[in-house]
Design a protein around this motif. Structure first.
Motif, PDB file in Angstrom:
ATOM      1  N   SER A 163       0.835  -1.214   0.000  1.00 21.24           N
ATOM      2  CA  SER A 163       0.000   0.000   0.000  1.00 21.24           C
ATOM      3  C   SER A 163       0.867   1.260   0.000  1.00 21.24           C
ATOM      4  CB  SER A 163      -0.952   0.018   1.199  1.00 21.24           C
ATOM      5  OG  SER A 163      -1.935  -0.974   1.091  1.00 21.24           O
ATOM      6  N   PRO A 164       1.691   1.450  -1.035  1.00 21.69           N
ATOM      7  CA  PRO A 164       2.587   2.611  -1.043  1.00 21.69           C
ATOM      8  C   PRO A 164       1.823   3.926  -1.100  1.00 21.69           C
ATOM      9  CG  PRO A 164       2.562   1.538  -3.196  1.00 21.69           C
ATOM     10  CD  PRO A 164       1.819   0.636  -2.256  1.00 21.69           C
ATOM     11  N   VAL A 165       2.346   4.904  -0.360  1.00 19.38           N
ATOM     12  CA  VAL A 165       1.781   6.255  -0.361  1.00 19.38           C
ATOM     13  C   VAL A 165       2.682   7.135  -1.222  1.00 19.38           C
ATOM     14  CG1 VAL A 165       0.968   8.188   1.034  1.00 19.38           C
ATOM     15  CG2 VAL A 165       0.989   5.868   2.004  1.00 19.38           C
ATOM     16  N   PRO A 166       2.283   7.459  -2.440  1.00 17.90           N
ATOM     17  CA  PRO A 166       3.152   8.255  -3.315  1.00 17.90           C
ATOM     18  C   PRO A 166       3.264   9.702  -2.845  1.00 17.90           C
ATOM     19  CG  PRO A 166       1.477   7.043  -4.575  1.00 17.90           C
ATOM     20  CD  PRO A 166       1.066   7.010  -3.141  1.00 17.90           C
ATOM     21  N   GLU A 167       4.382  10.329  -3.162  1.00 11.19           N
ATOM     22  CA  GLU A 167       4.540  11.760  -2.894  1.00 11.19           C
ATOM     23  C   GLU A 167       3.386  12.524  -3.532  1.00 11.19           C
ATOM     24  OE1 GLU A 167       8.329  12.991  -4.368  1.00 11.19           O
ATOM     25  OE2 GLU A 167       9.413  12.347  -2.562  1.00 11.19           O
ATOM     26  N   ILE A 184       4.119   3.859   3.600  1.00  7.02           N
ATOM     27  CA  ILE A 184       3.429   2.565   3.610  1.00  7.02           C
ATOM     28  C   ILE A 184       2.153   2.688   4.445  1.00  7.02           C
ATOM     29  CG2 ILE A 184       3.577   0.157   4.359  1.00  7.02           C
ATOM     30  CD1 ILE A 184       6.542   0.243   3.699  1.00  7.02           C
ATOM     31  N   ALA A 185       1.026   2.288   3.864  1.00  5.30           N
ATOM     32  CA  ALA A 185      -0.272   2.500   4.520  1.00  5.30           C
ATOM     33  C   ALA A 185      -0.889   1.224   5.077  1.00  5.30           C
ATOM     34  CB  ALA A 185      -1.248   3.145   3.539  1.00  5.30           C
ATOM     35  N   SER A 186      -0.123   0.130   5.149  1.00  2.81           N
ATOM     36  CA  SER A 186      -0.704  -1.158   5.564  1.00  2.81           C
ATOM     37  C   SER A 186      -0.363  -1.519   7.007  1.00  2.81           C
ATOM     38  CB  SER A 186      -0.230  -2.273   4.628  1.00  2.81           C
ATOM     39  OG  SER A 186       1.192  -2.348   4.598  1.00  2.81           O
ATOM     40  N   LEU A 241      14.882   5.009  -5.121  1.00  2.00           N
ATOM     41  CA  LEU A 241      15.014   6.210  -4.300  1.00  2.00           C
ATOM     42  C   LEU A 241      14.451   5.991  -2.902  1.00  2.00           C
ATOM     43  CD1 LEU A 241      13.973   8.939  -6.902  1.00  2.00           C
ATOM     44  CD2 LEU A 241      16.249   8.654  -5.905  1.00  2.00           C
ATOM     45  N   ALA A 242      13.283   5.369  -2.822  1.00  2.00           N
ATOM     46  CA  ALA A 242      12.656   5.138  -1.517  1.00  2.00           C
ATOM     47  C   ALA A 242      13.525   4.252  -0.641  1.00  2.00           C
ATOM     48  CB  ALA A 242      11.284   4.505  -1.709  1.00  2.00           C
ATOM     49  N   GLY A 294      10.373   8.295   3.662  1.00  2.00           N
ATOM     50  CA  GLY A 294       9.321   9.232   3.286  1.00  2.00           C
ATOM     51  C   GLY A 294       8.331   8.565   2.369  1.00  2.00           C
ATOM     52  N   LYS A 295       7.484   9.367   1.759  1.00  2.00           N
ATOM     53  CA  LYS A 295       6.535   8.827   0.793  1.00  2.00           C
ATOM     54  C   LYS A 295       7.276   8.348  -0.456  1.00  2.00           C
ATOM     55  CE  LYS A 295       2.489  11.491   2.282  1.00  2.00           C
ATOM     56  NZ  LYS A 295       1.386  12.395   1.851  1.00  2.00           N
TER      57      LYS A 295
END
Length: 331
Positions: free
Chosen positions: A10-14, A51-53, A239-240, A250-251
């Motif tokens: 559940s990636p949280v994009p910038e 990460i949103a999970s 990058l992440a 970070g996001k």
């Protein structure tokens, strides 16, 4: 190889929110089911802006409700963060709501930094109770006597399939001793993959859950119409991962054309190595790379993952990968 599956963090994009990330997860799960993925797993991570999970069982419930045939589960739950009874109740409830579709993968790592681990656990135990906790959890899923002093309700009698997850030899040895399926986190920690699989297969003890060894290998996949586009999409994950290694999580970053200009050479080398069990490129390119992984490690199942900033491109990447993997399963 019997099946191919999908791991989603559940990636949280910038530029986006956790709400958007969770909506994207549900949308991706629907697409994955249509594309033929066997399992859809979510992972427990804490204190990570990208990460949103974190509340993994809740997200699993949302994904299971939005799909109808695909297995849904945890890859994984970090059991030291929880009491076995709580996890038995959570996943017993999921299995009661979605019978025959819920998996429970268990990890031993904290899934975060040590300060957050202390916040989760409150009291950090010095001893390693993971094997005992796994056995206790398995016991809650069995059919219990009504006179049992502690019961998981819902949970008892659901026989939720348990997997052991790992990135070292410890998990391989434990999964073999307990007769459980084993998933190796080669998508970010490939170094001990070959040795772990050898130990697991050689020392496996049959159990009521599993008669013979069952191995899942994880790999990163970034697929697009061209190799160049796929490389560009993959840059966000590089990058992440680099920023996480440098203590600046970070996001999920926007993709970039020139990765070496963004990451110090020593860090980039570490990141490329950690993420080396992967396939990136056009369908023809990833077919060759995934075929090589399957030929080398002979997994019973391949689980793929990939953090791509643009949701549409991410959905397309997994669709392209599914088309390739369907042929590799038949082969």
């Amino acid at each position: 190889m019997q099946h191919f599956s999908l791991l989603d963090l559940s990636p949280v994009p910038e530029g986006q929110t956790a709400a958007a990330a969770l909506a994207n997860t549900v949308d991706l799960a629907r697409s994955a089911e249509q594309a033929g993925y066997h399992r859809y797993w979510l992972a427990e991570h804490h204190n990570m802006p990208g990460i949103a999970s974190a509340a993994t069982s809740l997200v699993i419930g949302q994904v299971a409700a939005a799909t109808s045939t695909m297995r849904v589960g945890a890859g994984g739950i970090m059991l030291p963060n929880h009491s076995p009874l709580i996890i038995a109740e959570q996943f017993g409830t999921l299995a009661t709501l979605y019978p025959g579709r819920i998996d429970l993968g268990l990890g031993r790592a904290p899934g975060t930094d040590m300060a957050t681990a202390r916040a989760l656990r409150r009291h950090m135990a010095g001893e390693d109770s993971f094997p005992q906790d796994v056995q206790e959890l398995m016991g809650y899923f069995r059919t219990a006597s009504e006179t049992s002093r502690v019961r998981a309700i819902p949970g008892e009698g659901t026989q939720v399939p348990i997997w052991i997850l790992g990135s070292s030899l410890y998990g391989a040895q434990l999964a073999a001793a307990f007769g459980l399926p084993y998933a190796f986190a080669s998508h970010f920690a490939p170094d001990m993959l070959e040795e772990a699989l050898e130990i697991y297969r050689a020392t496996f003890q049959p159990s009521p859950q599993l008669a013979r060894p069952h191995v899942m290998v994880a790999a990163g996949v970034f697929a697009a119409d061209t190799d160049e586009e796929a490389d560009y999409l993959r840059s966000s994950q590089l990058l992440a991962f680099a920023r996480l290694r440098m203590g600046n999580p970070g996001k999920l970053p926007l993709p970039v054309e020139n990765v070496p200009a963004e990451i110090p050479p020593a860090v980039l080398a570490q990141v490329e190595h950690a993420l080396s069990c992967s396939a990136t490129g056009s369908p023809a390119t990833i077919r060759d790379q995934l075929s090589a992984i399957i030929t080398r490690y002979q997994p019973d199942e391949l689980m793929i993952t990939g953090m791509i900033h643009d949701h549409g491109a991410r959905v397309k990447s997994f669709q392209l990968a599914a088309d390739v993997l369907k042929d590799l399963v038949k082969a």
